[in-house]
Design a protein around this motif. Structure first.
Motif, PDB file in Angstrom:
ATOM      1  N   ASP A   1      48.750  32.597  33.175  1.00  0.00           N
ATOM      2  CA  ASP A   1      50.194  32.505  33.313  1.00  0.00           C
ATOM      3  C   ASP A   1      50.702  33.385  34.465  1.00  0.00           C
ATOM      4  O   ASP A   1      51.538  34.246  34.267  1.00  0.00           O
ATOM      5  CB  ASP A   1      50.864  32.870  31.989  1.00  0.00           C
ATOM      6  N   GLY A   2      50.132  33.202  35.643  1.00  0.00           N
ATOM      7  CA  GLY A   2      50.558  33.958  36.815  1.00  0.00           C
ATOM      8  C   GLY A   2      49.746  35.206  37.097  1.00  0.00           C
ATOM      9  O   GLY A   2      49.956  35.850  38.112  1.00  0.00           O
ATOM     10  N   SER A   3      48.854  35.555  36.208  1.00  0.00           N
ATOM     11  CA  SER A   3      48.016  36.734  36.419  1.00  0.00           C
ATOM     12  C   SER A   3      46.870  36.419  37.368  1.00  0.00           C
ATOM     13  O   SER A   3      46.441  35.281  37.489  1.00  0.00           O
ATOM     14  CB  SER A   3      47.424  37.218  35.094  1.00  0.00           C
ATOM     15  N   LEU A   4      46.354  37.454  38.005  1.00  0.00           N
ATOM     16  CA  LEU A   4      45.195  37.326  38.880  1.00  0.00           C
ATOM     17  C   LEU A   4      43.942  37.758  38.129  1.00  0.00           C
ATOM     18  O   LEU A   4      44.005  38.482  37.139  1.00  0.00           O
ATOM     19  CB  LEU A   4      45.400  38.183  40.127  1.00  0.00           C
ATOM     20  N   SER A   5      42.810  37.365  38.631  1.00  0.00           N
ATOM     21  CA  SER A   5      41.518  37.605  37.992  1.00  0.00           C
ATOM     22  C   SER A   5      41.086  39.062  38.055  1.00  0.00           C
ATOM     23  O   SER A   5      41.192  39.703  39.101  1.00  0.00           O
ATOM     24  CB  SER A   5      40.455  36.746  38.696  1.00  0.00           C
ATOM     25  N   VAL A   6      40.544  39.580  36.949  1.00  0.00           N
ATOM     26  CA  VAL A   6      39.946  40.919  36.959  1.00  0.00           C
ATOM     27  C   VAL A   6      38.497  40.855  37.433  1.00  0.00           C
ATOM     28  O   VAL A   6      37.957  41.842  37.905  1.00  0.00           O
ATOM     29  CB  VAL A   6      40.021  41.618  35.580  1.00  0.00           C
ATOM     30  N   ARG A   7      37.879  39.699  37.302  1.00  0.00           N
ATOM     31  CA  ARG A   7      36.479  39.558  37.734  1.00  0.00           C
ATOM     32  C   ARG A   7      36.362  39.329  39.243  1.00  0.00           C
ATOM     33  O   ARG A   7      35.372  39.682  39.846  1.00  0.00           O
ATOM     34  CB  ARG A   7      35.802  38.423  36.980  1.00  0.00           C
ATOM     35  N   ASN A   8      37.390  38.731  39.860  1.00  0.00           N
ATOM     36  CA  ASN A   8      37.337  38.402  41.285  1.00  0.00           C
ATOM     37  C   ASN A   8      38.171  39.330  42.150  1.00  0.00           C
ATOM     38  O   ASN A   8      38.309  39.095  43.350  1.00  0.00           O
ATOM     39  CB  ASN A   8      37.787  36.957  41.501  1.00  0.00           C
ATOM     40  N   THR A   9      38.757  40.353  41.559  1.00  0.00           N
ATOM     41  CA  THR A   9      39.548  41.326  42.310  1.00  0.00           C
ATOM     42  C   THR A   9      38.786  42.639  42.342  1.00  0.00           C
ATOM     43  O   THR A   9      38.367  43.140  41.302  1.00  0.00           O
ATOM     44  CB  THR A   9      40.926  41.544  41.648  1.00  0.00           C
ATOM     45  N   THR A  10      38.601  43.182  43.536  1.00  0.00           N
ATOM     46  CA  THR A  10      37.883  44.453  43.645  1.00  0.00           C
ATOM     47  C   THR A  10      38.832  45.626  43.398  1.00  0.00           C
ATOM     48  O   THR A  10      40.058  45.497  43.508  1.00  0.00           O
ATOM     49  CB  THR A  10      37.245  44.622  45.038  1.00  0.00           C
ATOM     50  N   VAL A  11      38.229  46.754  43.111  1.00  0.00           N
ATOM     51  CA  VAL A  11      38.993  47.989  42.946  1.00  0.00           C
ATOM     52  C   VAL A  11      39.777  48.274  44.232  1.00  0.00           C
ATOM     53  O   VAL A  11      40.961  48.614  44.179  1.00  0.00           O
ATOM     54  CB  VAL A  11      38.046  49.162  42.586  1.00  0.00           C
ATOM     55  N   ALA A  12      39.151  48.092  45.383  1.00  0.00           N
ATOM     56  CA  ALA A  12      39.818  48.345  46.666  1.00  0.00           C
ATOM     57  C   ALA A  12      41.014  47.427  46.886  1.00  0.00           C
ATOM     58  O   ALA A  12      42.020  47.849  47.455  1.00  0.00           O
ATOM     59  CB  ALA A  12      38.822  48.197  47.812  1.00  0.00           C
ATOM     60  N   GLN A  13      40.937  46.184  46.434  1.00  0.00           N
ATOM     61  CA  GLN A  13      42.056  45.254  46.597  1.00  0.00           C
ATOM     62  C   GLN A  13      43.244  45.671  45.730  1.00  0.00           C
ATOM     63  O   GLN A  13      44.392  45.629  46.170  1.00  0.00           O
ATOM     64  CB  GLN A  13      41.627  43.831  46.240  1.00  0.00           C
ATOM     65  N   ALA A  14      42.975  46.049  44.488  1.00  0.00           N
ATOM     66  CA  ALA A  14      44.054  46.401  43.556  1.00  0.00           C
ATOM     67  C   ALA A  14      44.589  47.813  43.783  1.00  0.00           C
ATOM     68  O   ALA A  14      45.754  48.084  43.518  1.00  0.00           O
ATOM     69  CB  ALA A  14      43.572  46.249  42.117  1.00  0.00           C
ATOM     70  N   PHE A  15      43.713  48.695  44.256  1.00  0.00           N
ATOM     71  CA  PHE A  15      44.070  50.098  44.482  1.00  0.00           C
ATOM     72  C   PHE A  15      43.755  50.447  45.936  1.00  0.00           C
ATOM     73  O   PHE A  15      42.766  51.109  46.223  1.00  0.00           O
ATOM     74  CB  PHE A  15      43.275  51.006  43.533  1.00  0.00           C
ATOM     75  N   PRO A  16      44.602  49.999  46.891  1.00  0.00           N
ATOM     76  CA  PRO A  16      44.270  50.138  48.312  1.00  0.00           C
ATOM     77  C   PRO A  16      44.415  51.543  48.892  1.00  0.00           C
ATOM     78  O   PRO A  16      43.950  51.788  50.001  1.00  0.00           O
ATOM     79  CB  PRO A  16      45.259  49.185  48.990  1.00  0.00           C
ATOM     80  N   ARG A  17      45.029  52.462  48.147  1.00  0.00           N
ATOM     81  CA  ARG A  17      45.268  53.782  48.725  1.00  0.00           C
ATOM     82  C   ARG A  17      45.278  54.870  47.643  1.00  0.00           C
ATOM     83  O   ARG A  17      45.485  54.588  46.465  1.00  0.00           O
ATOM     84  CB  ARG A  17      46.580  53.806  49.490  1.00  0.00           C
TER      85      ARG A  17
END
Length: 145
Positions: free
Chosen positions: A75-91
């Motif tokens: 329902d609009g959420s993004l994948s936890v399996r296909n998202t890297t730590v660096a993508q979600a936490f860029p800084r």
């Protein structure tokens, strides 16, 4: 050979109850969730998500990353399996709410403390600091304090 960078992330239930975890930046949010749950001696037996809102009604915050997305129910959420730590936490200082178990609602404040460098012969993810006694995942409500 260049070693992959790492994220050093604090997962706190309270200001004086936290675990600092070092994880390779290219690992998935699923791997980070598993590391947080393991650091608190919980079982990874419930759905979870990462939400950019830190308080209040977090569910409509975007972008949000939920296990449900990997199950086709996001329902609009993004994948936890296909998202890297660096993508979600860029800084450094980027923070989110990690919600584990939508019924019991374990809410962890997850924040990037620093960036590191992966060291040879070290196992990752790894707990680099542990402060406070973790509560039981399933408290015995029959016990008196």
């Amino acid at each position: 050979m260049v070693e992959a960078p790492t994220h050093i992330i604090r997962a706190a239930l309270e200001p004086d109850l936290y675990r600092d975890i070092e994880i390779p930046s290219d690992r998935s949010l699923y791997d980070l969730a598993a590391a947080i749950v393991r650091a608190y001696a919980f079982d990874l037996d419930h759905a979870f998500g990462f939400f950019p809102k830190l308080a209040g009604h977090i569910y409509d915050a975007e972008p949000r990353y939920e296990l449900f997305a990997d199950m086709g129910e996001g329902d609009g959420s993004l994948s936890v399996r296909n998202t890297t730590v660096a993508q979600a936490f860029p800084r450094v200082r980027k923070a989110m709410t990690f919600l584990f178990d939508y019924g019991d609602e374990w809410r962890f404040r997850v924040e990037v403390l620093a960036m590191g460098k992966r060291e040879p012969r070290k196992r990752y993810p790894r707990v680099v600091a542990s402060v406070g006694k973790a509560p039981p995942q399933y408290p015995d409500f029959g016990e008196e304090d």
